[in-house]
Structures are given as C-alpha cells and as structure tokens.
Design an enzyme around this catalytic site. Structure first.
Site, mmCIF file in Angstrom:
data_model
loop_
_atom_site.group_PDB
_atom_site.id
_atom_site.type_symbol
_atom_site.label_atom_id
_atom_site.label_comp_id
_atom_site.label_asym_id
_atom_site.label_seq_id
_atom_site.Cartn_x
_atom_site.Cartn_y
_atom_site.Cartn_z
ATOM 1 N NE ARG A 1 41.347 10.418 14.755
ATOM 2 C CZ ARG A 1 40.156 10.650 14.215
ATOM 3 N NH1 ARG A 1 39.782 10.020 13.111
ATOM 4 N NH2 ARG A 1 39.323 11.508 14.774
ATOM 5 N NE ARG B 1 56.541 32.633 11.606
ATOM 6 C CZ ARG B 1 57.179 32.331 10.471
ATOM 7 N NH1 ARG B 1 58.439 32.665 10.312
ATOM 8 N NH2 ARG B 1 56.557 31.688 9.515
ATOM 9 C CE LYS C 1 40.044 14.871 14.012
ATOM 10 N NZ LYS C 1 39.374 15.230 12.768
ATOM 11 C CG HIS D 1 60.271 27.538 9.312
ATOM 12 N ND1 HIS D 1 60.479 28.895 9.424
ATOM 13 C CD2 HIS D 1 59.346 27.378 8.336
ATOM 14 C CE1 HIS D 1 59.722 29.528 8.547
ATOM 15 N NE2 HIS D 1 59.020 28.630 7.874
ATOM 16 C CG LEU E 1 41.501 11.318 9.977
ATOM 17 C CD1 LEU E 1 42.900 11.640 10.504
ATOM 18 C CD2 LEU E 1 40.491 12.292 10.576
ATOM 19 C CE1 TYR F 1 41.966 18.507 12.958
ATOM 20 C CE2 TYR F 1 39.835 18.463 14.049
ATOM 21 C CZ TYR F 1 40.599 18.376 12.898
ATOM 22 O OH TYR F 1 39.978 18.136 11.696
ATOM 23 C CD GLU G 1 39.955 12.302 4.276
ATOM 24 O OE1 GLU G 1 39.379 11.729 5.202
ATOM 25 O OE2 GLU G 1 41.131 12.732 4.349
HETATM 26 N N1 PLP Z 1 38.232 12.924 7.253
HETATM 27 C C1 PLP Z 1 38.544 14.180 7.616
HETATM 28 C C2 PLP Z 1 39.399 15.012 6.710
HETATM 29 C C3 PLP Z 1 38.071 14.706 8.827
HETATM 30 O O1 PLP Z 1 38.395 15.953 9.190
HETATM 31 C C4 PLP Z 1 37.242 13.903 9.644
HETATM 32 C C5 PLP Z 1 36.722 14.402 10.920
HETATM 33 O O2 PLP Z 1 36.919 15.505 11.306
HETATM 34 C C6 PLP Z 1 36.925 12.609 9.224
HETATM 35 C C7 PLP Z 1 37.448 12.149 8.022
HETATM 36 C C8 PLP Z 1 36.043 11.710 10.036
HETATM 37 O O3 PLP Z 1 36.708 11.273 11.197
HETATM 38 P P1 PLP Z 1 35.913 10.870 12.515
HETATM 39 O O4 PLP Z 1 34.931 9.808 12.112
HETATM 40 O O5 PLP Z 1 36.957 10.364 13.439
HETATM 41 O O6 PLP Z 1 35.234 12.110 13.000
#
Ligand code: PLP
Length: 286
Positions: free
Chosen positions: A52, A100, A149, A102, A207, A33, A182
């Site tokens: 991304r 379904r 993501k 895997h 991320l 997403y 993070e």
């Molecule tokens: N880290 C995580 C786990 C996130 O889910 C997000 C955004 O949803 C971010 C960092 C920040 O990313 P961005 O600046 O692209 O929104």
C-alpha cells in the site's frame, strides 16, 4: 530506556530526531505514511502495508526512499532498538526538503523518511474491545483521494477530537448522500439483522484498510456473507452489530452511534469472534 527514531539514514534519540523546517511533509503535508502492528516482536501484515505504501507513493509521484529489503531492515531495527514486542511501527515518507514552492522540487531532491516505534498496551485495547465503544457521525469533509494514505489528516484530526469531546471513541464520516464512508482512522462495518457483514467498497471514498482486507478472509472462514456496498447511518443504527477495523484497534465493536444503541447495546458475538480469529489470518513476519 530512551526511544530511538530513524531519520533519513540515522538512528537518533527522540530528543534529537528532527526534520528540516522546509521538509515538504511539514510545509504541505506532501507525504504518506503507514502504521503496522507489532505483536510478539513480529510485524503484522508487513507485505500488505508496504504494497500500500508503494501505491500511495506512486499515486503522488514520490520516489521510493529505498528498496523494500532495506526498508524492511529499518523497520525491524527501529522495533529492535525500541525494545518493542507489542506495539506499533510508524513510517512516513515525504517529497523531501526544498525551498518552499508548491510545484515539485527537482528530481534530484531525495524523499525524506522517518520511522518510529512504540510499545502499546494490548491488554488495555482488549479491555476496550470487550466493553465496546461509541461513535459519533460527522459530515464527510475530506478530499476525494482518501484512498491514498497521505499525512494530510486535518479533517481526521478534528473528527477524532470531536468524538473524544463527545465521549466517543471514533467519528464516522457520512457523505452527502447519507452513506457512511469510514472512521477518522478506521474502516466501518455493520452486521445486518439477517447476518450479512456490510462494508463500503474500497474503490472510492475510503482507505483500503489492511485489517479490512484480512477480515474478508476471516469472514469467509467463518462462513459469513460479506457485501461490499455503502450503508446509511440509519441502516447502521438499526444493525445487529457494528464495528471498526484498523491496524491499531484491530476489530473494535461499536455499541452506540450518535447515542442510539446498536443491537442490544452491548458487544455482539460476531465482532468478538472476528477479533479473536484475526491473527490466525494476518501475516506475521519475523
Ligand atoms: N481508514 C482510515 C482513514 C485510516 O486512517 C485507517 C488507518 O489508519 C484505516 C481506515 C484502517 O486501515 P488499516 O486497517 O490498514 O490500519
């Protein structure tokens, strides 16, 4: 006004916007997403978000659901149909619908795509940022491909809920070596006592946030030194300032970590300036 969602080629009222029970996003969290800010009717950093998205899809070997031009059109049309001037557009792509199993479905199974948009109260976000927020820390318990993501967000969901229940706005994950990775939905930053911005390198364990990337440019313009290195929770608690970054919260100052005030315990001038300068450096596309 009723909200409209784009689902696999159709714009539908929310109440009729469904994906199939055997969609692999629903069954396996087999999807990715993006969330993009909409400000003054413009998409913020669309190019970077779509870059991304391409990377996430490639890493998981999910086909692109449509060309970038077509996707851009769908994003705009969804924003337009929902009358969003200030808010967010959300886009999700999964490996599609299949019995379904895997292993991957046949290559002929098309990916599924959903796009939604909603308005947000930016004045309220600004008020939250002016007051600052608290964070709690939790042991890192996610898989090691958090650079993708993916919609598999269960640890993030549980962490955010734990933060809420503790009266905090975010939870920071801390790895086995004691370093902050993070936040549940944000990147983490500190400003050291000698004025250096520190954030974890994006190669591994986090991320690569788009807001984080843009902030590098803002910091350069403000002549702030940035060090991409891991920092411990203790270092963060002893920092001058701390904050998080994301497309939804932008730059959100952190005033306490696990109950310990950061700096003066109030929002610091550097986080405040980074937030106010941010949109001069982000790309806005009509
Ligand atoms: N880290 C995580 C786990 C996130 O889910 C997000 C955004 O949803 C971010 C960092 C920040 O990313 P961005 O600046 O692209 O929104």
């Amino acid at each position: 006004m009723s909200r409209i969602a784009y689902v696999n080629g159709r714009y539908l009222p929310h109440r009729d916007a469904f994906v199939h029970v055997e969609d692999r996003g629903y069954q396996f969290a087999d999807g990715v997403y993006e969330v993009c800010e909409v400000r003054g009717g413009k998409l913020i950093d669309e190019r970077r978000h779509l870059d991304r998205l391409d990377r996430s899809l490639k890493e998981l070997r999910i086909a692109a659901p449509m060309s970038r031009g077509a996707l851009s059109t769908v994003l705009r049309e969804t924003v337009r149909r929902n009358l969003v001037r200030d808010g967010l557009v959300y886009l999700q792509v999964t490996r599609g619908v299949s019995r379904r199993d895997h292993g991957f479905p046949a290559a002929s199974v098309p990916p599924s795509i959903v796009v939604t948009a909603r308005s947000a109260n930016f004045a309220k976000n600004d008020a939250t940022a002016a007051a600052g927020m608290k964070v709690i820390s939790l042991p890192e318990n996610r898989w090691d491909r958090v650079d993708i993501k993916s919609v598999g967000l269960l640890p993030n969901v549980l962490a955010k809920q734990a933060a809420r229940e503790a009266g905090a706005g975010e939870a920071w994950f801390v790895d086995a070596q004691g370093f902050v990775t993070e936040g549940a939905s944000t990147n983490a930053w500190i400003l050291t006592q000698d004025g250096v911005l520190v954030t974890r390198p994006a190669e591994h364990g986090i991320l690569r946030g788009i807001t984080r990337t843009v902030l590098m440019d803002v910091a350069a313009e403000m002549q702030l030194k940035v060090e991409e290195r891991a920092f411990t929770l203790d270092e963060a608690k002893a920092a001058k300032e701390a904050f998080v970054s994301s497309a939804t919260s932008l730059i959100m100052p952190v005033i306490a970590i696990d109950g310990t005030p950061v700096g003066t315990g109030a929002v610091g001038p550097v986080a405040r300036s980074l937030r106010s300068e941010f949109h001069k450096f982000a790309e806005a596309s009509a």
